[in-house]
Design a protein around this motif. Sequence first.
Motif, mmCIF file in Angstrom:
data_model
loop_
_atom_site.group_PDB
_atom_site.id
_atom_site.type_symbol
_atom_site.label_atom_id
_atom_site.label_comp_id
_atom_site.label_asym_id
_atom_site.label_seq_id
_atom_site.Cartn_x
_atom_site.Cartn_y
_atom_site.Cartn_z
ATOM 1 N N ASP A 144 -9.636 -8.790 6.997
ATOM 2 C CA ASP A 144 -9.842 -7.367 7.270
ATOM 3 C C ASP A 144 -8.552 -6.577 7.069
ATOM 4 O O ASP A 144 -8.544 -5.353 7.146
ATOM 5 N N CYS A 145 -7.440 -7.297 6.833
ATOM 6 C CA CYS A 145 -6.162 -6.627 6.544
ATOM 7 C C CYS A 145 -5.298 -7.601 5.756
ATOM 8 O O CYS A 145 -5.299 -8.792 6.047
ATOM 9 N N PHE A 146 -4.567 -7.082 4.738
ATOM 10 C CA PHE A 146 -3.674 -7.988 4.005
ATOM 11 C C PHE A 146 -2.232 -7.503 4.084
ATOM 12 O O PHE A 146 -1.956 -6.324 4.336
ATOM 13 N N TYR A 147 -1.345 -8.473 3.904
ATOM 14 C CA TYR A 147 0.090 -8.203 3.982
ATOM 15 C C TYR A 147 0.753 -8.898 2.798
ATOM 16 O O TYR A 147 0.435 -10.058 2.513
ATOM 17 N N THR A 148 1.671 -8.209 2.114
ATOM 18 C CA THR A 148 2.285 -8.841 0.952
ATOM 19 C C THR A 148 3.781 -8.557 0.848
ATOM 20 O O THR A 148 4.265 -7.492 1.256
ATOM 21 N N CYS A 149 4.490 -9.548 0.324
ATOM 22 C CA CYS A 149 5.920 -9.394 0.056
ATOM 23 C C CYS A 149 6.265 -10.241 -1.159
ATOM 24 O O CYS A 149 5.856 -11.399 -1.257
ATOM 25 N N GLY A 150 6.999 -9.627 -2.083
ATOM 26 C CA GLY A 150 7.383 -10.341 -3.301
ATOM 27 C C GLY A 150 7.868 -9.338 -4.325
ATOM 28 O O GLY A 150 8.166 -8.185 -3.986
ATOM 29 N N PRO A 151 7.938 -9.742 -5.587
ATOM 30 C CA PRO A 151 8.373 -8.793 -6.629
ATOM 31 C C PRO A 151 7.428 -7.585 -6.698
ATOM 32 O O PRO A 151 6.229 -7.715 -6.424
ATOM 33 N N MET A 152 7.972 -6.431 -7.073
ATOM 34 C CA MET A 152 7.173 -5.189 -7.114
ATOM 35 C C MET A 152 5.920 -5.331 -7.986
ATOM 36 O O MET A 152 4.839 -4.890 -7.602
ATOM 37 N N VAL A 153 6.070 -5.958 -9.166
ATOM 38 C CA VAL A 153 4.911 -6.073 -10.062
ATOM 39 C C VAL A 153 3.807 -6.909 -9.408
ATOM 40 O O VAL A 153 2.622 -6.615 -9.563
ATOM 41 N N MET A 154 4.226 -7.924 -8.647
ATOM 42 C CA MET A 154 3.239 -8.758 -7.962
ATOM 43 C C MET A 154 2.533 -7.969 -6.857
ATOM 44 O O MET A 154 1.294 -7.981 -6.755
ATOM 45 N N MET A 155 3.320 -7.254 -6.065
ATOM 46 C CA MET A 155 2.723 -6.496 -4.956
ATOM 47 C C MET A 155 1.800 -5.395 -5.477
ATOM 48 O O MET A 155 0.758 -5.113 -4.886
#
Lengths: 304, 242
Positions: free
Chosen positions: B177-188
């Motif tokens: 119900d919610c996602f969180y992401t961290c990594g290279p800008m193109v990936m995010m």
Amino acid sequence: MVKDLSVNLCVLQLQNPVIPASGTFGFGLELADTLDLDVLGAISLKGTTREARYGNPVPRIAEASGGMLNAVGLQNPGIDVLIREKIPALRKVFHQGVIANISGFSVEEYRECCAKADACDGIDIIEVNVSCPNVHGGGIAFGTSARAVAEVTSAVKAVCRNKPVFIKLSPNVTDIVEMARACEDAGADGLTLVNTFLGMRIDIVRRKTVLANTTGGFSGAAIFPIALRMVYQVAHACKIPVMGCGGVASARDVIEMMMAGATAVQVGAENLRNPFACPEIIEELPSVMEELHIDALKDIIGTV
Amino acid sequence: MKKQIYTIAENRLIAADTYKLVLAGEGQVDGEFVHIDIPGYYLRRPFSVCDTDANGLTLLYKTVGEGTRKLAALPEGTELSVLTGLGRGFDEHACRKKALLVGGGLGAAPLYPLAKRLKAQGKDVTVVLGFNREEEIVLEREFKALCNTVSLSTLDGSAGIKGFVTDAIKALQPEYDCFYTCGPMVMMKAVCQLLKGPGEASLEERMGCGAGFCYGCSIRTAGGPRRVCKDGPVFKKEDILW
């Protein structure tokens, strides 16, 4: 013996000469939860223009030996927000000197902003930035011509009836004394010197400039001897007080700047390395004064 | 924000060009990242907090430049000046029941303490991690010990699913119900375009002070200019102007 750290900057008595330099301490409020702001001599607030500005694209910051480059580009909320919101909020938590730093793109903009700052109760001193190296057509265009700097000074002095006006000079000139004299002759109450040195860095792997703005202002410990030399030259050539700025990082640097002729001393890039730099320097001053047999800091101003 | 001295307890290569740095000192630190004074360099360097316990904190870093190479050479016992309590991190309360965490490379590091907080609240946590190759994989064991599902992808296919994290997400079809992401800008950016529903992403920018007063890392967002170090580094996906 209790050491006397106080200095008189025009009509304003400061409890000590240590002042975070404009652009390296936000509007003071950003650090109000971290530091006891009231230990400072004064705060020079972030450079403010007539309209709100986002500033330059990122990256705005680059590392260098003994210092750093910035190309923030005068990000600020504009003079009206400064006066309506920032100053009243700061005044709730800060009871020492407040220096408003004003920048502009035309003589008219300088005049308009300075008139508003002059009418604002929470401001003690107006510092006119004619030396921002990061804005095209901005302050530095005024700060590198004696005629232009005199024109800005006269215009601003004509509308600042209540508060001392300091002109913050650029070091990116052939003869800093010529600039300083032009300000003094045009009626400036004091001078701040110096702003940053125009520089740049290249990322040799990507083969691109590190700063999105290509160039930026170099500051930090590496510029201290040059700033000191300029303060020394100007303090000996002019009668108006000087706030010394450039690479100051310790109580010893403060004393050296004052011996060169500075009445007060601004700490800039060091705040970015160490947000506690100013309180630490102030705490360190009495013991260094004791070691050097100084009872009152004001006694050493311009003694070399 | 606090400035404190920490002592290097461990500084060890754990994957390709990737080091684990354990700092002994005040424990249970607040904040999303710390700002470390690396001897010989003028400005501090920001590092995401990967873990913190009673004895100090753990960081992961990659040797990408001179500063981090110098850090990698520092022996155990070296004292470092560290600013703690910086940045606004992921909001675990934005998730009701099921969270999806998507990390690329060392972007996995700040997702680990988030996974711990989410699990402590009894929420389901699915993790998708992407790396270039098997030699770069970090935190796989730690996430597997903690989370309900962990999926891996590598660009060269040397471990897990061959391809991007978005390929792994499509293969997994996780519930969240919610996602969180961290990594290279193109990936995010690809992750935020692929995934529906509320999401947060952690940005990176060259910083000056790291504490919100130099305005060196201000970016434009949908809500106006924001400082990555103070208003972020975590932003809601709809605020980010890709």
